[in-house]
Design a protein around this motif. Structure first.
Motif, PDB file in Angstrom:
ATOM      1  N   ALA A 196      -7.273  -5.120   6.136  1.00 29.77           N
ATOM      2  CA  ALA A 196      -7.088  -3.684   6.380  1.00 29.77           C
ATOM      3  C   ALA A 196      -8.267  -3.099   7.159  1.00 29.77           C
ATOM      4  O   ALA A 196      -8.372  -1.886   7.294  1.00 29.77           O
ATOM      5  CB  ALA A 196      -6.906  -2.966   5.055  1.00 29.77           C
ATOM      6  N   LYS A 249      -5.792   2.235   2.559  1.00 23.58           N
ATOM      7  CA  LYS A 249      -4.829   1.563   3.435  1.00 23.58           C
ATOM      8  C   LYS A 249      -4.541   0.138   2.952  1.00 23.58           C
ATOM      9  O   LYS A 249      -3.802  -0.586   3.594  1.00 23.58           O
ATOM     10  CB  LYS A 249      -5.381   1.493   4.853  1.00 23.58           C
ATOM     11  N   SER A 255       0.846  -1.198   0.000  1.00 22.52           N
ATOM     12  CA  SER A 255       0.000   0.000   0.000  1.00 22.52           C
ATOM     13  C   SER A 255       0.878   1.244   0.000  1.00 22.52           C
ATOM     14  O   SER A 255       2.096   1.147  -0.106  1.00 22.52           O
ATOM     15  CB  SER A 255      -0.930  -0.030   1.208  1.00 22.52           C
TER      16      SER A 255
END
Ligand SMILES: *[C@@H]1O[C@H](CO)[C@@H](O)[C@H](O)[C@H]1NC(C)=O
Ligand SMILES: *[C@@H]1O[C@H](CO)[C@@H](O)[C@H](O)[C@H]1NC(C)=O
Ligand SMILES: *[C@@H]1O[C@H](CO)[C@@H](O)[C@H](O)[C@H]1NC(C)=O
Ligand SMILES: *[C@@H]1O[C@H](CO)[C@@H](O)[C@H](O)[C@H]1NC(C)=O
Ligand SMILES: *[C@@H]1O[C@H](CO)[C@@H](O)[C@H](O)[C@H]1NC(C)=O
Ligand SMILES: *[C@@H]1O[C@H](CO)[C@@H](O)[C@H](O)[C@H]1NC(C)=O
Ligand SMILES: *[C@@H]1O[C@H](CO)[C@@H](O)[C@H](O)[C@H]1NC(C)=O
Length: 516
Positions: free
Chosen positions: A412, A263, A214
């Motif tokens: 996430a 994220k 990410s």
């Protein structure tokens, strides 16, 4: 004989289909109902082919109707004389886009939840989505490697690093144990060939400038060809496992990795660079392979990115048009983006299609993740589908086919809602109103249907019926209507055929009749 009697005496009556199994409703306080499937029971609906002079309607409502099936006979109403404050005119001679299909996504999360159920419930879930007793889905989106709806971030060929030739590309346990078995069960149960669309969220970190799944990132130049080969290898492996891949997209939501908006697994792309990659790497790699017919969709991001993404792409790399079959659009900013953006592109490029590739409710930070029994979310789905289809979109693919009661798993913690919520501890799954909203379209609008012209005339006092209509390859007209207000009669006119139909309060109705 039975049908004859029905035709003679049944002007507008329930035929509580002898084949149907009604919803085992569980009322959620303050909301609508969910339909419970357990080891001994799961609701079913079978499409009833309309007889001449007859129409069949299916109603789902906030009050708890689910695919409530009734038949009626066309009956002239006198203009202005009856309570037809809304009249819908259909013109099957004026035709628009060809329909590709409808479906959902086989994420790791969906497949893990499915597999957590007892065998008989796994079968019910597959039947509910794919079979003639269910929604008859004919499209699936599948992440290439992991995404946020996985238990951990991963990609194929993470090791060895800098492995330009992808010498260690193997499918993950998630593919072999969960996703591929679910996809194959759906393929077996389906009433039409399933078109699978593969999408990469993030390649292995070593291909990226930030060496991470990410964060801000770009593809490293020396791996442009490797990333193209990565897609081809996925297609080869899935094909070898018995899952033909129909299309791919050019990376999920590329602006996430440009602005660090997520994220979870991302890869950032500038449009200019993606155009270059399509023209020099991805396009030739796919077209020059055994899988040359695999469709390439670009975009795969929010609706508002579409005109900019497409226009800049074509200005910088007009050759990309040779490789691109269409553009994928996501749902999350639709409420703040005019749908005219969609038709503008298909009008300027009539040979390109737009496919809605992802949608889910509960994704905004202020929203409840799983909102069991929510009618509002069914409305959000059906109104978006109707709007998209009225602006030349060729299909609509939902996000996770099922999630757990938390709206995951998601490494996430980006939990969302799903049309089916699995409660493995209780050995049951719950079909939400969103499930039926999808089915009102997916079940009745087969591939190769054509949208037809629809005009609504209404008195200014009443709210509009949101509607869209199709001519199907079965030579039927399918009209889908969403009624936001109280129960009302709507006049329907198609050629010489005319009738009044009753729309229940706060309901979704699908009407089908023969086209001639
Ligand atoms: C369909 O709805 C009508 C009332 O609107 C009701 O009488 C009938 O029982 C319903 N049928 C089913 C199968 O739920
Ligand atoms: C399963 O659902 C059916 C229909 O709602 C119900 O009659 C039955 O008791 C349920 N079985 C279990 C084990 O909960
Ligand atoms: C190949 O990938 C596997 C994981 O799938 C890894 O365990 C193994 O170390 C890799 N092989 C090499 C030579 O890097
Ligand atoms: C992989 O390539 C990057 C960039 O060229 C380099 O910094 C890194 O040291 C390489 N890693 C290995 C293990 O060779
Ligand atoms: C990857 O990025 C995340 C934040 O996006 C950060 O928490 C993590 O430490 C990074 N991992 C590596 C190996 O740099
Ligand atoms: C296609 O493949 C052939 C043989 O593998 C190769 O000679 C040719 O250069 C390739 N063309 C493109 C456009 O990649
Ligand atoms: C799931 O099942 C558990 C165990 O029976 C129960 O306590 C819980 O309320 C159920 N959750 C939902 C959302 O139905």
């Amino acid at each position: 004989m039975k049908l004859f009697l029905v035709l003679l005496f049944c002007v507008h009556c329930t035929i509580a289909g002898e084949y149907d199994k009604p919803c085992a409703a569980r009322q959620i306080p303050g909301r609508s109902v969910v339909c419970v499937c357990n080891e001994t029971y799961c609701d079913e609906v079978v499409r009833q082919p309309p007889a001449p002079g007859q129409y069949v309607i299916y109603t789902t409502s906030e009050s708890g109707l689910r695919f409530n099936k009734t038949v009626g006979l066309f009956q002239k109403y006198r203009k202005g004389s009856l309570k037809c404050s809304t009249c819908i005119g259909l013109d099957p001679m004026t035709r628009f886009q060809r329909v590709e299909g409808f479906g959902g996504a086989v994420t790791d999360a969906a497949a893990i939840n499915w597999k957590s159920l007892p065998d008989v419930l796994q079968k019910y879930l597959v039947k509910s989505y794919a079979s003639e007793y269910g929604l008859e889905y004919n499209m699936l989106r599948v992440p290439i490697g992991g995404c946020d709806f996985s238990t951990h971030p991963y990609a194929y060929n993470e090791l060895p690093v800098n492995d330009t030739r992808l010498t260690n590309f193997t499918l993950a346990p998630e593919d072999n144990i969960y996703k591929i078995p679910l996809i194959k069960s759906l393929m077996t149960a389906a009433t039409a060939p399933i078109h699978v669309v593969g999408t990469t969220w993030s390649p292995p970190p070593w291909m990226k400038t930030n060496n991470n799944f990410s964060g801000f990132s770009r593809l490293r130049r020396e791996f442009y060809q490797t990333y193209a080969d990565y897609h081809l290898k996925f297609i080869e492996k899935y094909e070898a496992a018995g899952v033909p891949v129909w299309g791919i997209t050019t990376t999920n939501e590329p602006i996430n990795g440009v602005f660090n908006l997520a994220k979870f697994n991302t890869l950032g792309w500038d449009i200019e660079n993606m155009g270059e990659w399509i023209v020099n790497n991805l396009g030739p790699t796919i077209r020059n392979s055994t899988y040359k017919d695999v469709k390439i969709f670009t975009g795969d991001d929010q609706r508002f990115t579409l005109p900019f993404w497409f226009n800049v792409l074509l200005r910088e790399h007009p050759k990309a048009l040779e490789y691109i079959y269409g553009i994928g659009v996501h749902f999350y900013a639709d409420r703040i983006t005019p749908a005219s953006i969609l038709s503008a592109v298909t009008i300027s490029h009539p040979d390109k299609v737009i496919l809605a590739t992802e949608a889910s409710e509960g994704s905004y930070p202020w929203q409840e993740k799983v909102e069991l029994g929510s009618w509002t979310r069914a409305v959000s789905y059906i109104t978006d589908i109707i709007e998209d289809m009225n602006h030349n979109v060729v299909g609509w693919i939902d996000w996770n086919m099922c999630l757990n009661t938390e709206g995951g798993p998601n490494w996430a913690r980006n939990f969302v809602d799903s049309p089916i919520i699995v409660n493995a501890t209780n050995k049951e799954f719950l079909k939400q109103p969103m499930f039926y909203a999808m089915g009102h379209v997916s079940k009745f609008v087969p591939r190769d249907s054509r949208r037809i012209k629809l005009t609504e005339h209404k008195s200014f006092l009443v709210s509009s019926v949101k509607s869209v209509a199709f001519l199907t390859p079965r030579s039927t007209i399918v009209l889908i209507m969403y009624n936001k207000g109280s129960a009302r009669n709507v006049g329907i006119k198609c050629g010489k055929k005319q009738t009044l139909v009753r729309l229940e309060a706060k309901s979704i109705t699908t009407m089908e009749f023969l086209s001639d």
